[in-house]
Write an enzyme that holds these catalytic residues in place. Structure first.
Site, mmCIF file in Angstrom:
data_model
loop_
_atom_site.group_PDB
_atom_site.id
_atom_site.type_symbol
_atom_site.label_atom_id
_atom_site.label_comp_id
_atom_site.label_asym_id
_atom_site.label_seq_id
_atom_site.Cartn_x
_atom_site.Cartn_y
_atom_site.Cartn_z
ATOM 1 N N VAL A 46 1.134 -17.900 9.602
ATOM 2 C CA VAL A 46 1.560 -17.809 8.214
ATOM 3 C C VAL A 46 0.897 -16.589 7.578
ATOM 4 C CG1 VAL A 46 1.922 -20.297 8.012
ATOM 5 C CG2 VAL A 46 -0.303 -19.342 7.473
ATOM 6 N N ASP A 47 1.330 -16.287 6.350
ATOM 7 C CA ASP A 47 0.727 -15.142 5.662
ATOM 8 C C ASP A 47 -0.649 -15.543 5.120
ATOM 9 O OD1 ASP A 47 1.306 -16.785 3.605
ATOM 10 O OD2 ASP A 47 2.693 -15.449 2.573
ATOM 11 N N LYS A 48 -1.278 -14.622 4.425
ATOM 12 C CA LYS A 48 -2.668 -14.847 4.011
ATOM 13 C C LYS A 48 -2.805 -15.971 2.990
ATOM 14 C CE LYS A 48 -2.333 -11.162 0.531
ATOM 15 N NZ LYS A 48 -2.868 -9.882 0.084
#
Length: 388
Positions: A269-271
């Site tokens: 997933v993204d940050k």
């Protein structure tokens, strides 16, 4: 797309499994033993399952392409209008806001914004674009809003070349389970050919049976060696998985996707870790230092209620504080990834900041760390509103 569908339909029909059974069917047809062709039902069902799934995927993709047709906000005759990106021409003036993908190469004409060019440069840095700076198609507006003049549109833009590459027909990939089953059938098929010849010689030459009976007996023996029931059962299990995914509004491209999904052991997933809804809502407003709640509401209304929000956080606050105000704004400072806050200056009221508490408070952050951590532990994003 029609050519791609034809290729995939042929791949569902001309498999090694099907070819082996077609060959056996031709042997039975050659001796006119029509009642012994019932084994072809498995082939017909397997082929129909694959073709129907491909047709359903194509229809769903066509609908999705229409629904997801990219829109643009252009300035025509002094007012904003929403049009398809296909209707844009060079030198058009368009509006890019937070969350928008830049669909054509352009130059900033008015205002400024922060852009993520990770698709182009591979770096996730957020770059500020001022009037005169270039905007490359394929990048995203992270915050802020600007007007831009298009320089390259359609097939000349970078994002169009990316789209054409993504739509290029690719060879369908089989799942590991189906690939193993295909290999099993292939090796069995190779072994049954010499065995079939030996059995036919035994039936026709040694036992002296008639050709129709010898062929039928040989074909029956060979079919018994091939796990056609396992093949059909596997296809039905995959179809059941596809149906369950469709009920959950999931677009399915390949029949074996449920097996691929079952083999996933890592989720990237993204940050921010956002894998559910991307929208936010205000959970609570907590005054600090014996602050006046009415004054705090007036500040947030002046900052977010009378202006168009330029990011997801601003939209969430705007939905709660969207009333009228008599405060006159002299200057606005859009959110910056570097400072982690946005600001505004109001005549007779002063300057105000809203953003990450640790960036606004700096050395004083330790005084309020416990309060911030308490809300953060509940899964909330904590912001601080302060007079500067």
């Amino acid at each position: 797309r029609q050519r791609q569908m034809c290729i995939r339909d042929r791949s569902n029909i001309f498999t090694y499994f099907n070819m082996l059974f077609f060959l056996l069917a031709l042997c039975v047809i050659a001796v006119q033993q029509w009642l012994n062709l019932t084994f072809m039902g498995v082939i017909i069902v397997n082929t129909a399952i694959g073709i129907i799934q491909e047709i359903r995927s194509k229809k769903t993709l066509d609908k999705l392409n229409i629904l997801a047709s990219p829109k643009a906000v252009a300035v025509r005759d002094g007012r904003r209008v929403t049009v398809d990106t296909a209707q844009l021409v060079r030198d058009d003036i368009v509006v890019f806001a937070a969350g928008n993908q830049i669909y054509a190469d352009a130059v900033v004409a008015q205002d400024s914004c922060y852009v993520n060019e990770a698709l182009i440069t591979g770096e996730s840095d957020e770059i500020k674009k001022n009037p005169g700076d270039k905007l490359l198609s394929g990048s995203f507006v992270v915050s802020g809003m600007c007007r831009a003049q298009l320089t390259d549109v359609g097939a000349d833009s970078y994002v169009s070349r990316l789209t054409q590459e993504a739509k290029r027909a690719k060879k369908p990939q089989q799942s590991e389970m189906m690939r193993s089953l295909q290999n099993l059938v292939k090796w069995i098929g190779i072994l049954v050919i010499p065995l079939g010849v030996v059995m036919f010689i035994k039936e026709f030459v040694w036992l002296g049976r008639a050709a129709p009976i010898a062929v039928t007996s040989t074909v029956g023996s060979i079919i018994g060696m091939i796990p056609e029931g396992l093949y059909l059962l596997t296809s039905l299990a995959l179809v059941a998985g596809v149906v369950r995914l469709a009920q959950r509004k999931t677009l399915v491209h390949e029949l074996g996707c449920i097996e691929t999904l079952a083999r996933v052991d890592t989720l990237c997933v993204d940050k921010t870790g956002t894998i559910t809804e991307p929208d936010m809502e205000v959970e609570n407003v907590v005054p600090l230092m014996d602050g006046n709640p009415e004054y705090l509401e007036a500040v947030l209304t002046a900052m977010y209620g009378t202006s168009e929000p330029d990011n997801a956080t601003g939209k969430a606050i705007h939905e709660l504080f969207d009333g009228e105000t008599d405060w006159v704004c002299e200057k606005r400072i859009p959110f910056s990834p570097e400072t982690k806050w946005s600001g505004a200056v109001f005549a007779g009221q002063g300057a105000f900041l809203v953003g990450a508490p640790e960036f606004i408070l700096a050395q004083r952050y330790e005084e309020y760390r416990d309060t911030v951590d308490g809300w953060a532990e509940q899964g909330c994003r904590v912001l601080l509103a302060a007079r500067y």
